[in-house]
Enzyme design. Structure first.
Site, PDB file in Angstrom:
ATOM      1  N   ALA A 279      36.259 -67.483 -25.121  1.00  0.00           N
ATOM      2  CA  ALA A 279      36.311 -69.213 -25.273  1.00  0.00           C
ATOM      3  C   ALA A 279      35.959 -69.382 -26.511  1.00  0.00           C
ATOM      4  O   ALA A 279      34.183 -68.949 -26.006  1.00  0.00           O
ATOM      5  CB  ALA A 279      36.581 -70.137 -24.848  1.00  0.00           C
ATOM      6  N   MET A 280      35.839 -70.667 -26.890  1.00  0.00           N
ATOM      7  CA  MET A 280      34.277 -71.077 -28.244  1.00  0.00           C
ATOM      8  C   MET A 280      34.590 -72.932 -27.745  1.00  0.00           C
ATOM      9  O   MET A 280      35.863 -72.492 -27.944  1.00  0.00           O
ATOM     10  CB  MET A 280      34.662 -70.364 -29.091  1.00  0.00           C
ATOM     11  N   GLU A 281      33.644 -73.176 -27.929  1.00  0.00           N
ATOM     12  CA  GLU A 281      33.692 -74.431 -27.776  1.00  0.00           C
ATOM     13  C   GLU A 281      33.161 -75.311 -28.961  1.00  0.00           C
ATOM     14  O   GLU A 281      32.851 -76.162 -29.149  1.00  0.00           O
ATOM     15  CB  GLU A 281      32.282 -74.846 -26.821  1.00  0.00           C
ATOM     16  N   ASN A 282      34.363 -74.749 -30.386  1.00  0.00           N
ATOM     17  CA  ASN A 282      34.068 -75.632 -31.599  1.00  0.00           C
ATOM     18  C   ASN A 282      34.102 -76.842 -31.314  1.00  0.00           C
ATOM     19  O   ASN A 282      34.913 -77.685 -30.238  1.00  0.00           O
ATOM     20  CB  ASN A 282      35.077 -74.880 -32.207  1.00  0.00           C
ATOM     21  N   HIS A 314      34.307 -75.304 -18.490  1.00  0.00           N
ATOM     22  CA  HIS A 314      33.191 -74.986 -19.222  1.00  0.00           C
ATOM     23  C   HIS A 314      32.748 -75.615 -21.043  1.00  0.00           C
ATOM     24  O   HIS A 314      31.966 -76.344 -21.033  1.00  0.00           O
ATOM     25  CB  HIS A 314      33.476 -73.194 -19.310  1.00  0.00           C
ATOM     26  N   GLU A 315      34.133 -74.671 -21.423  1.00  0.00           N
ATOM     27  CA  GLU A 315      34.385 -75.722 -23.212  1.00  0.00           C
ATOM     28  C   GLU A 315      34.259 -77.122 -22.964  1.00  0.00           C
ATOM     29  O   GLU A 315      33.283 -77.544 -24.397  1.00  0.00           O
ATOM     30  CB  GLU A 315      35.719 -74.729 -24.272  1.00  0.00           C
ATOM     31  N   GLU A 337      24.332 -72.200 -22.657  1.00  0.00           N
ATOM     32  CA  GLU A 337      24.890 -71.931 -21.820  1.00  0.00           C
ATOM     33  C   GLU A 337      24.759 -71.644 -20.350  1.00  0.00           C
ATOM     34  O   GLU A 337      25.475 -71.818 -19.076  1.00  0.00           O
ATOM     35  CB  GLU A 337      25.164 -69.615 -22.207  1.00  0.00           C
TER      36      GLU A 337
HETATM   37  N1  B3K Z   1      29.889 -70.218 -26.441  1.00  0.00           N
HETATM   38  C1  B3K Z   1      30.877 -68.973 -26.608  1.00  0.00           C
HETATM   39  C2  B3K Z   1      30.406 -67.433 -26.492  1.00  0.00           C
HETATM   40  C3  B3K Z   1      30.202 -66.785 -27.675  1.00  0.00           C
HETATM   41  C4  B3K Z   1      30.111 -66.243 -28.365  1.00  0.00           C
HETATM   42  C5  B3K Z   1      29.321 -65.033 -29.261  1.00  0.00           C
HETATM   43  N2  B3K Z   1      29.571 -63.595 -29.967  1.00  0.00           N
HETATM   44  C6  B3K Z   1      32.314 -68.824 -25.546  1.00  0.00           C
HETATM   45  C7  B3K Z   1      31.359 -70.076 -24.007  1.00  0.00           C
HETATM   46  O1  B3K Z   1      29.807 -69.264 -23.733  1.00  0.00           O
HETATM   47  O2  B3K Z   1      31.199 -70.996 -24.080  1.00  0.00           O
HETATM   48 ZN    ZN Z   2      29.405 -71.402 -22.971  1.00  0.00          ZN
END
Ligand code: B3K
Ligand code: ZN
Length: 896
Positions: A279-282, A314-315, A337
């Site tokens: 997933a990704m926390e945008n 987490h996100e 992280e």
């Molecule tokens: N921050 C993203 C990970 C992005 C990975 C880029 N190669 C997910 C996370 O750790 O929440």
């Molecule tokens: Zn993360």
């Protein structure tokens, strides 16, 4: 041994630029405001940007320094400064940059590029997933959208306008709040989003398409109402209710435990089928791989439910640890992280079963991070250098980083740790910071000198703590001597002693806790549990007033990410297993006992001796099954054998055949010895009519029931039992379906194929369930597994372009199925090399993740070493190799 062949090949490959932490410089320019305009098309997309640029007053370069922007795979159409178009003589474009030679102090920069998201199979930047557009910008994907200062310490406020066909893309999303929208000729429409919080490009997101929407709301602690929206592919709304509950749970937990409130009026989550990571926390628009978002009783197992909840948490937690406070440069990645993993782990401990959650995290650390820390890719939590930052989203940065944050809480105590976190949020809100600044708040609040503790961030390798005891009956003293060492790692031949917090207690021989009094104790009255600060290469602690020779319960709750040796007697371990007040150490003692039996069996197998298991373990397990902990979830962990990968870690040379034979033998013996008890447990817990409920109590029951089924089905007469559970659960309860199918899957029995076929026929329309079907077959113990995996790569359900399919089939085989992957003639290695090279042609991030099982070739015996190395060298000879794969393979082949 000097390897000239390798050196020659390395010289032929694309030169890779190594980035060093010590070279960090503040940015020459700052971007205060960024306006983006996307025109999404079926062939290509036009991206226009308008950026308010100013020279950084703190820049270390002179006033004439050019503006160098990063950009990849972009077709530049126009550049203007203060509305004046530049001519090609004013700038230079390379494969990865745009340099503007002469720029004023302050100016407006306009850039127009064309990109082709439809052809983007690397899934980094703007790409297509099915009928949708979506983005992944961390770490360096934004430069694949437009030319930019693509680094985490350049923070800007973003306004994003998206234009697209209304029929195909009725929903157009970006970060922040929607501020305007409208319709255009030709069936097109547009939406404008404004994000009031400054952020680096890596937190930018765009999503477009037609989705199902699940809506809810959350009232924050200050009384604001936040709209919650979950967007999923059409037809998946019903599978997103669990995610919605998880969001609300996470929001409440962060308010209660860290005083963190959500800051925007809308919080959006989107599920995508094609996604490289979890997933990704945008900011305000988190994007999830569907496997970390969707879950319903008939489609997802208990473990999936828990996993979904933890990734959502987490996100969400990243909104403060990652977004409001981000990292200055990618070497500081663990500041977001490691810390956020620690926060999501604490959340799972608090909201499910504390000890089980801890056991699972420790197991993961031991089987993934420990080998990484001992291998050719070992690096510290804050690495000193990298070639491709994508390769540093590792278990060390994430999971060891989380352990380091946890140790700080252990050392400071919960209260001071919270005060320090409060100070961190207050002091650094809106900034891009370093790990040093994080440690500094801990020091400021606690007044402790954490100089030595900082080594956890800079020194790689897993420390080994050897503990010896001496009891003096006459003096009534008990002395523990701690000696620490840490093996060398690449670039770090010698290590300094670390600051290791050892949480511990002492038990008397009948398992009762004894009061602790020792010289140097910070408190004058005896306590039951202490955290010792082990800081010297050799250190003694003398406990006083002890009438009996105690049993030490050391490293409670796994208080430091280390290996520990203490020469326990078997009866002492049995006492800890039965009576320790620290539930984690009860489990640990049981694992130690099993480990001893397994190591003896491994030796017997290697010496071609008959295998034999004494009654010690089964007697202990029997009493645990009869009157062990009420908590069935914990009990199921206590009655599970250490994994093959865990055992591999214990051997100087990994012997996959001996490990497999020993573990299978022991499981079978325990199945036979406790046969009637497994059946009794199974029958007491199995109710095929019971509806699925996601409660800790019922998860525990299902876990123990399915563990009993696992032991029962090691015996041929119980096939029907598994088949019956499978059939009853198939459309109702995925936990029980998989519980049974996992066992059937290892059998050479017609029921296996029957069940697998039925499973596929029932669920073939659900990609995440097809992933389970692929993963199961790839992890089968049967001899034909490799040929079946190869066949499955040609099955219509498989797609090399979809990361989930790759992880399920190829990843499960190469990473989980040690015994079959390491087939003696090296067929598994050849297969993996072929897959990696194919993948690498379009998705280097996934290819680099897949090559990892080959990288630890030095851990195996000479013949396998040779076979693995051969495949690594073939990879390196490929004419078109990504820098991602190249970095890992080259490092793994380098001399030690
Ligand atoms: N921050 C993203 C990970 C992005 C990975 C880029 N190669 C997910 C996370 O750790 O929440
Ligand atoms: Zn993360």
């Amino acid at each position: 041994m000097k390897d000239t062949k390798l050196e020659t090949r390395a010289a032929e490959l694309t030169p890779v630029k190594t980035v060093y932490l010590r070279d960090y410089r503040v940015p020459d320019f700052l971007f205060d405001q960024v306006e983006l305009n996307f025109d999404l098309g079926e062939e290509e997309t036009i991206v226009k940007s308008r950026i308010h640029v100013r020279r950084n007053p703190e820049a270390q370069t002179g006033a004439a320094a050019p503006l160098v922007l990063q950009g990849e795979e972009l077709a530049l159409e126009a550049v203007a400064i203060n509305q004046q178009q530049l001519s090609p003589a004013d700038y230079q474009v390379t494969d990865d940059s745009l340099t503007l030679f002469k720029v004023p102090e302050h100016f407006e920069l306009q850039i127009q590029v064309r990109i082709k998201p439809q052809e983007n199979k690397a899934l980094s930047g703007l790409y297509r997933s099915g009928e949708h557009f979506c983005t992944q910008c961390e770490s360096q994907g934004f430069r694949r959208i437009t030319y930019f200062l693509d680094r985490p310490d350049v923070l800007s406020s973003f306004t994003t306008t998206i234009t697209a066909s209304e029929a195909r893309y009725p929903i157009l999303l970006s970060n922040g709040n929607p501020v305007a929208s409208g319709k255009l000729a030709g069936g097109r429409h547009w939406v404008r989003w404004e994000d009031p919080f400054k952020k680096p490009g890596y937190l930018f997101a765009l999503v477009a398409g037609d989705f199902d929407l699940l809506e809810d709301q959350f009232k924050t602690c200050s009384g604001r109402t936040v709209a919650l929206r979950i967007y999923v592919e059409k037809g998946y709304r019903e599978q997103s209710h669990h995610a919605m509950q998880a969001v609300k749970k996470a929001m409440t937990w962060d308010e209660e435990n860290y005083g963190r409130e959500y800051d925007l009026d809308i919080y959006m989550l989107v599920g995508m089928s094609d996604f490289n990571m979890g997933a990704m926390e945008n900011k305000g628009l988190n994007i999830f791989n569907t496997k970390t978002l969707l879950a319903s009783p008939e489609t997802a197992t208990d473990d999936d439910f828990i996993y979904v909840e933890s990734v959502i948490a987490h996100e969400y937690f990243h909104n403060w640890t990652g977004n409001r406070i981000t990292c200055r440069d990618w070497f500081q990645l663990s500041i977001k992280e490691g810390l956020t993993i620690f926060r999501d782990q604490s959340f799972t401990e608090d909201t499910t079963a504390k000890t089980v959650a801890r056991i699972r995290d420790v197991n993961a650390l031991r089987v993934r991070q420990f080998p990484e820390d001992a291998g050719p890719l070992a690096h510290s939590v804050r690495p000193e250098s990298y070639e491709r930052i994508d390769n540093f989203y590792t278990s060390t940065v994430y999971n060891k980083g989380a352990e380091v944050a946890r140790m700080l809480r252990t050392i400071l105590g919960a209260q001071q740790f919270r005060q320090a976190m409060d100070l961190y949020f207050k002091r650094y809100d809106g900034q891009a910071v370093t790990i040093e600044e994080f440690v500094k708040v801990m020091e400021d609040v606690s007044q402790l000198d954490l100089t030595q503790f900082r080594l956890w961030y800079s020194q790689a390798g897993t420390p080994l703590l050897t503990v010896n005891e001496a009891y003096d009956a006459h003096q009534k003293t008990y002395t523990l001597t701690f000696e620490q060492t840490c093996p060398p790692s690449p670039g770090q031949p010698t290590k300094k002693p670390m600051f290791i917090p050892v949480k511990m207690g002492l038990l008397n021989p009948s398992g009762q806790e004894l009061p602790l009094e020792w010289e140097g104790s910070p408190v004058s009255t005896p306590v039951k549990e202490a955290v010792l600060h082990i800081q010297k290469p050799k250190q003694e602690v003398v406990f006083k007033n002890l009438d009996v020779h105690p049993i030490p319960s050391l490293l409670r709750g796994f208080s430091a990410p280390i290996k520990m040796n203490f020469d326990y007697s078997d009866p002492a371990l049995a006492t800890l297993f039965q009576s320790d007040t620290d539930q984690f150490n009860r489990w640990e003692a049981g694992q130690k006992l099993s480990e001893r039996c397994l190591l003896r069996l491994i030796t017997a197998y290697q010496q071609k001796q008959p295998l034999h298991l004494s009654d010690e373990i089964s007697t202990l397990w029997e009493s645990a099954l009869r009157q062990g902990p009420e908590d069935k979830f914990l009990l199921s962990q206590m009655l599970s054998l250490p994994s093959e990968r865990y055992l591999a870690e214990l051997l100087p040379v990994i012997d996959v055949d001996a490990i497999h034979a020993a573990r299978e033998f022991m499981a079978l013996e325990l199945a036979k010895k406790l046969n009637s008890l497994w059946l009794q447990t199974y029958q007491a817990l199995h109710d095929p009519q019971a509806p699925y409920r996601y409660t800790v109590e019922e998860i525990g029951q299902r876990q123990l029931k399915n563990l009993s089924l696992y032991y029962l089905m090691l015996l041929p007469e119980q096939v029907d039992l598994g088949l019956a559970q499978f059939t009853a659960a198939l459309t109702q309860n995925m936990t029980d379906t998989i519980g049974a199918l996992r066992c059937l899957n290892n059998l050479d029995h017609p029921a296996r194929q029957l069940a697998l076929d039925q499973f596929y026929t029932t669920w073939q329309q659900q990609p995440l369930i097809v992933d389970k079907w692929l993963a199961l077959q790839a992890s089968s113990k049967r001899a034909s597994t490799l040929s079946e995996v190869k066949k499955l790569t040609r099955h219509p359900a498989f797609d090399l372009k979809n990361p989930n399919k790759v992880y399920s089939l190829i990843g499960s085989f190469a990473q989980q199925n040690m015994h079959r992957f390491h087939a003696p003639q090296g067929e598994g290695y050849v297969f993996l090399r072929e897959c990696v090279l194919q993948l690498d042609q379009f998705n280097p991030i996934v290819a680099a993740r897949m090559v990892k099982p080959l990288v630890e070739w030095r851990r195996y015996e000479a013949k396998r070493q040779y076979l693995m190395r051969e495949q690594l060298e073939l990879i390196l000879q490929h004419p078109k190799l990504s820098q991602d794969v190249q970095e890992l393979v080259t490092k793994s082949l380098q001399e030690e």
